[in-house]
Design an enzyme around this catalytic site. Structure first.
Site, PDB file in Angstrom:
ATOM      1  CE1 TYR A 237      -4.222  20.887   2.008  1.00  0.00           C
ATOM      2  CE2 TYR A 237      -3.566  20.133   4.106  1.00  0.00           C
ATOM      3  CZ  TYR A 237      -4.024  19.851   2.776  1.00  0.00           C
ATOM      4  OH  TYR A 237      -4.089  18.308   2.378  1.00  0.00           O
ATOM      5  N   GLY A 238      -5.328  23.925   6.288  1.00  0.00           N
ATOM      6  CA  GLY A 238      -6.274  22.930   7.082  1.00  0.00           C
ATOM      7  C   GLY A 238      -7.857  23.747   6.943  1.00  0.00           C
TER       8      GLY A 238
ATOM      9  CG  ASP B   7      -6.953  24.800 -13.043  1.00  0.00           C
ATOM     10  OD1 ASP B   7      -7.445  24.522 -11.676  1.00  0.00           O
ATOM     11  OD2 ASP B   7      -6.411  25.898 -12.874  1.00  0.00           O
TER      12      ASP B   7
ATOM     13  CE  LYS C  56      -7.266  18.749   1.489  1.00  0.00           C
ATOM     14  NZ  LYS C  56      -7.938  18.217   0.541  1.00  0.00           N
TER      15      LYS C  56
ATOM     16  CG  ASN D  67      -6.529  12.371  -4.344  1.00  0.00           C
ATOM     17  OD1 ASN D  67      -6.228  12.390  -2.985  1.00  0.00           O
ATOM     18  ND2 ASN D  67      -5.854  12.526  -5.204  1.00  0.00           N
TER      19      ASN D  67
END
Length: 247
Positions: free
Chosen positions: A151-152, A61, A155, A87
């Site tokens: 989430y965005g 993890d 990123k 990734n």
């Protein structure tokens, strides 16, 4: 002898396609993830196709510092690393129950899954990254431009981390870039949300009217990790059929 490549989230989807792209060229690849059985199956498949023992694996993890440290020790026991591809991650936020606690949980879980997994692995391997010539490639998303927020936002944080690394490591001959895919088929990313209607809506946001494929994203990663990309750093490469324009 090929280069040494590390791919987190390497058991499925884009990560698996990326690992295969490097293994097909004779590079030695270490794939990481949380699910040992998935990693083992992926490594067996790639080794059967491209040569025994090119691909090894370790489960961890990567949002946990101690597990990441152990993974880095496993990876570097055989020497330095040439390429790091982060990734691992995904939109793991639970459904919003409307409470502040629920919203906090959404942001915390996505931060751990997408930011910490990339930052901790990268930082753990930095002392062992080839200089000059090392390559770092982070997996971002079109969501960094379009959301959803929990989430965005994570990123988008990888974009600033990419720029920081590019500035920090440029004098040492190491590049850092990010790839930001849009909708990509044949992955586990959307799970049960990937209904025909949802997929059609995602494809409808593109200007090309078609989804991306893991192989296409892997090809972009392979370029950014190549010796020919030495003059490319601090960049975010958008591969989303033009969906970033907000159709």
């Amino acid at each position: 002898m090929g280069r040494r490549i590390v791919v987190s989230g390497g058991g499925t989807g884009i990560g698996l396609a990326t690992a295969e792209t490097f293994a097909a060229e004779g590079d030695r690849v270490v794939i990481l993830g949380r699910r040992a059985e998935v990693l083992r199956a992926a490594a067996d498949k790639l080794n059967a196709a491209h040569g025994a023992d090119l691909v090894t694996w370790t489960s961890a993890d990567l949002s946990d510092p101690e597990q990441t440290r152990r993974a880095a020790e496993f990876i570097t026991a055989d020497g330095d690393v040439d390429v790091v591809v982060t990734n691992a991650g995904g939109n793991v936020a639970p459904s919003n129950d409307g409470t502040l606690e629920g919203i906090a949980g959404q942001y915390q879980r996505n931060f751990e899954a997408n930011v910490l997994t990339a930052v901790l692995l990268t930082e753990a391997l930095l002392p062992h990254l080839t200089r000059p010539g090392g390559r770092i490639v982070h997996l971002s998303s079109v969501a960094a431009l379009r959301g959803p927020g929990s989430y965005g936002g994570t990123k988008a944080a990888l974009h600033t981390y990419t720029f920081e690394l590019a500035k920090r490591l440029g004098p040492e001959g190491v590049t850092a870039n990010a790839v930001a895919p849009g909708y990509v088929e044949d992955t586990e990313f959307f799970g049960e949300r990937g209904t025909p209607e949802f997929i059609a809506q995602q494809i409808g946001q593109t200007l090309t009217g078609q989804p991306g494929t893991p192989v296409e994203i892997a090809a972009a990663i392979r370029y950014l990790a190549s010796p020919e990309a030495a003059y490319v750093t601090g960049q975010v490469l958008h591969i989303n059929g033009g969906a970033q324009y907000g159709r």
